[in-house]
Design a protein around this motif. Structure first.
Motif, PDB file in Angstrom:
ATOM      1  N   ARG A 166       0.835  -1.213   0.000  1.00 24.29           N
ATOM      2  CA  ARG A 166       0.000   0.000   0.000  1.00 24.29           C
ATOM      3  C   ARG A 166       0.864   1.256   0.000  1.00 24.29           C
ATOM      4  N   LEU A 167       2.012   1.221   0.711  1.00 29.02           N
ATOM      5  CA  LEU A 167       2.896   2.385   0.714  1.00 29.02           C
ATOM      6  C   LEU A 167       3.516   2.578  -0.673  1.00 29.02           C
ATOM      7  N   ALA A 168       3.879   1.466  -1.327  1.00 31.53           N
ATOM      8  CA  ALA A 168       4.432   1.561  -2.687  1.00 31.53           C
ATOM      9  C   ALA A 168       3.402   2.201  -3.618  1.00 31.53           C
ATOM     10  N   ALA A 169       2.159   1.746  -3.545  1.00 28.59           N
ATOM     11  CA  ALA A 169       1.104   2.291  -4.411  1.00 28.59           C
ATOM     12  C   ALA A 169       0.871   3.767  -4.094  1.00 28.59           C
ATOM     13  N   LEU A 170       0.872   4.097  -2.804  1.00 30.05           N
ATOM     14  CA  LEU A 170       0.642   5.488  -2.389  1.00 30.05           C
ATOM     15  C   LEU A 170       1.749   6.398  -2.920  1.00 30.05           C
ATOM     16  N   MET A 171       3.000   5.956  -2.804  1.00 32.92           N
ATOM     17  CA  MET A 171       4.108   6.798  -3.246  1.00 32.92           C
ATOM     18  C   MET A 171       4.145   6.921  -4.767  1.00 32.92           C
ATOM     19  N   ASN A 172       3.782   5.852  -5.488  1.00 32.74           N
ATOM     20  CA  ASN A 172       3.700   5.963  -6.954  1.00 32.74           C
ATOM     21  C   ASN A 172       2.652   7.015  -7.332  1.00 32.74           C
ATOM     22  N   TRP A 173       1.542   7.010  -6.613  1.00 33.36           N
ATOM     23  CA  TRP A 173       0.443   7.964  -6.860  1.00 33.36           C
ATOM     24  C   TRP A 173       0.870   9.387  -6.487  1.00 33.36           C
ATOM     25  N   LEU A 174       1.513   9.519  -5.314  1.00 33.06           N
ATOM     26  CA  LEU A 174       1.895  10.840  -4.795  1.00 33.06           C
ATOM     27  C   LEU A 174       2.923  11.520  -5.703  1.00 33.06           C
TER      28      LEU A 174
ATOM     29  N   THR B 269       8.141  -0.957  -5.892  1.00 32.00           N
ATOM     30  CA  THR B 269       7.507  -2.249  -5.612  1.00 32.00           C
ATOM     31  C   THR B 269       7.493  -2.435  -4.099  1.00 32.00           C
ATOM     32  N   ALA B 270       6.685  -3.385  -3.639  1.00 36.18           N
ATOM     33  CA  ALA B 270       6.624  -3.684  -2.204  1.00 36.18           C
ATOM     34  C   ALA B 270       8.003  -4.078  -1.686  1.00 36.18           C
ATOM     35  N   ALA B 271       8.759  -4.827  -2.476  1.00 34.05           N
ATOM     36  CA  ALA B 271      10.074  -5.299  -2.024  1.00 34.05           C
ATOM     37  C   ALA B 271      11.039  -4.132  -1.819  1.00 34.05           C
ATOM     38  N   GLU B 272      11.034  -3.169  -2.762  1.00 30.15           N
ATOM     39  CA  GLU B 272      11.935  -2.019  -2.626  1.00 30.15           C
ATOM     40  C   GLU B 272      11.538  -1.175  -1.406  1.00 30.15           C
ATOM     41  N   VAL B 273      10.235  -0.959  -1.247  1.00 25.36           N
ATOM     42  CA  VAL B 273       9.738  -0.177  -0.117  1.00 25.36           C
ATOM     43  C   VAL B 273      10.109  -0.855   1.208  1.00 25.36           C
ATOM     44  N   ALA B 274       9.985  -2.163   1.269  1.00 28.72           N
ATOM     45  CA  ALA B 274      10.319  -2.904   2.498  1.00 28.72           C
ATOM     46  C   ALA B 274      11.784  -2.680   2.863  1.00 28.72           C
ATOM     47  N   ARG B 275      12.647  -2.735   1.857  1.00 32.61           N
ATOM     48  CA  ARG B 275      14.087  -2.576   2.089  1.00 32.61           C
ATOM     49  C   ARG B 275      14.383  -1.149   2.569  1.00 32.61           C
ATOM     50  N   LEU B 276      13.787  -0.158   1.933  1.00 33.01           N
ATOM     51  CA  LEU B 276      14.082   1.241   2.272  1.00 33.01           C
ATOM     52  C   LEU B 276      13.481   1.673   3.613  1.00 33.01           C
TER      53      LEU B 276
ATOM     54  N   LYS C 224       3.546  10.913  -8.840  1.00 29.18           N
ATOM     55  CA  LYS C 224       2.924  11.258 -10.124  1.00 29.18           C
ATOM     56  C   LYS C 224       2.059  12.513  -9.964  1.00 29.18           C
ATOM     57  N   ARG C 225       1.325  12.575  -8.875  1.00 29.61           N
ATOM     58  CA  ARG C 225       0.414  13.709  -8.673  1.00 29.61           C
ATOM     59  C   ARG C 225       1.180  15.032  -8.584  1.00 29.61           C
ATOM     60  N   PHE C 226       2.333  15.022  -7.918  1.00 27.20           N
ATOM     61  CA  PHE C 226       3.026  16.290  -7.689  1.00 27.20           C
ATOM     62  C   PHE C 226       4.184  16.574  -8.635  1.00 27.20           C
ATOM     63  N   THR C 227       4.664  15.581  -9.374  1.00 29.18           N
ATOM     64  CA  THR C 227       5.758  15.876 -10.311  1.00 29.18           C
ATOM     65  C   THR C 227       5.293  15.647 -11.742  1.00 29.18           C
ATOM     66  N   ALA C 228       4.064  15.164 -11.894  1.00 28.48           N
ATOM     67  CA  ALA C 228       3.480  14.857 -13.205  1.00 28.48           C
ATOM     68  C   ALA C 228       4.166  13.670 -13.872  1.00 28.48           C
ATOM     69  N   LYS C 229       5.044  12.989 -13.132  1.00 28.80           N
ATOM     70  CA  LYS C 229       5.732  11.828 -13.704  1.00 28.80           C
ATOM     71  C   LYS C 229       5.830  10.732 -12.642  1.00 28.80           C
ATOM     72  N   ALA C 230       5.316   9.558 -12.945  1.00 26.52           N
ATOM     73  CA  ALA C 230       5.400   8.457 -11.982  1.00 26.52           C
ATOM     74  C   ALA C 230       6.855   8.038 -11.828  1.00 26.52           C
ATOM     75  N   PRO C 231       7.231   7.487 -10.674  1.00 20.23           N
ATOM     76  CA  PRO C 231       8.609   7.019 -10.530  1.00 20.23           C
ATOM     77  C   PRO C 231       8.928   5.953 -11.579  1.00 20.23           C
ATOM     78  N   GLU C 232      10.161   5.981 -12.051  1.00 20.51           N
ATOM     79  CA  GLU C 232      10.581   4.992 -13.048  1.00 20.51           C
ATOM     80  C   GLU C 232      11.800   4.262 -12.533  1.00 20.51           C
ATOM     81  N   PRO C 233      11.751   2.959 -12.363  1.00 20.11           N
ATOM     82  CA  PRO C 233      10.541   2.140 -12.419  1.00 20.11           C
ATOM     83  C   PRO C 233       9.636   2.436 -11.236  1.00 20.11           C
ATOM     84  N   LEU C 234       8.391   1.966 -11.281  1.00 18.47           N
ATOM     85  CA  LEU C 234       7.481   2.154 -10.152  1.00 18.47           C
ATOM     86  C   LEU C 234       8.053   1.477  -8.911  1.00 18.47           C
TER      87      LEU C 234
END
Ligand code: HEC
Length: 127
Positions: free
Chosen positions: A79-87, A101-108, A89-99
């Motif tokens: 859910r945090l990964a999805a939220l940050m991809n959305w956030l 993932t849950a695994a990356e978010v867990a590590r960070l 995109k909403r404020f920079t007009a560009k989604a993170p590349e790559p989006l």
């Protein structure tokens, strides 16, 4: 007159009931209390309009998840990964590349920043 906590909470809950996505709902319940519904922040919380300024700095991707408000949010990694991809995109007009993932978010998020303000300054310092 300052709005009472109950009033703000009622507003947030009413808005959450109308949110059209999980991401918006999670934002309203977990982030908007400090960041404000429109992301404008306050004198101690940076406006999300500043995400664009950070977007191209090496390290912003990691910083955005490791700030305590995000890292320690009561949301699953997914859910945090999805939220940050959305956030982002909403404020920079560009989604993170790559989006994210849950695994990356867990590590960070396992390493929340002790001094996010210093890290933000470091990211924006000329290299
Ligand atoms: C209790 C208040 C609070 C909550 C709740 C909160 N934050 Fe924050 N956020 C802050 C503060 C304060 C900062 C500035 C850095 C710091 O001191 O942590 C910040 C900074 C950030 C930044 C970095 C922005 C920048 O331009 O440097 C991001 C991204 C962020 N928060 C995301 C989130 C997300 C996503 C949520 C919800 C899941 C959230 N925050 C919930 C207070 C909060």
């Amino acid at each position: 007159m300052k709005p009472s906590i109950a009033c703000v909470l009622a507003l947030v809950l009413a808005s959450a009931a109308h949110a059209d996505s999980y991401e918006e709902h999670d934002y309203l319940l977990s982030c908007s209390g400090c960041h404000r519904i429109d992301g404008g922040g306050s004198n101690v919380v940076p406006s999300f309009e500043g995400l664009s300024e950070l977007a191209d700095t090496p390290g912003a991707r990691e910083y955005w998840i490791r700030v305590p408000g995000a890292a320690q949010a009561p949301l699953s990694d997914q859910r945090l990964a999805a939220l940050m991809n959305w956030l982002v995109k909403r404020f920079t007009a560009k989604a993170p590349e790559p989006l994210y993932t849950a695994a990356e978010v867990a590590r960070l998020r396992a390493k929340p920043l002790r001094d996010p303000i210093a890290e933000r300054r470091r990211l924006l310092a000329p290299h």
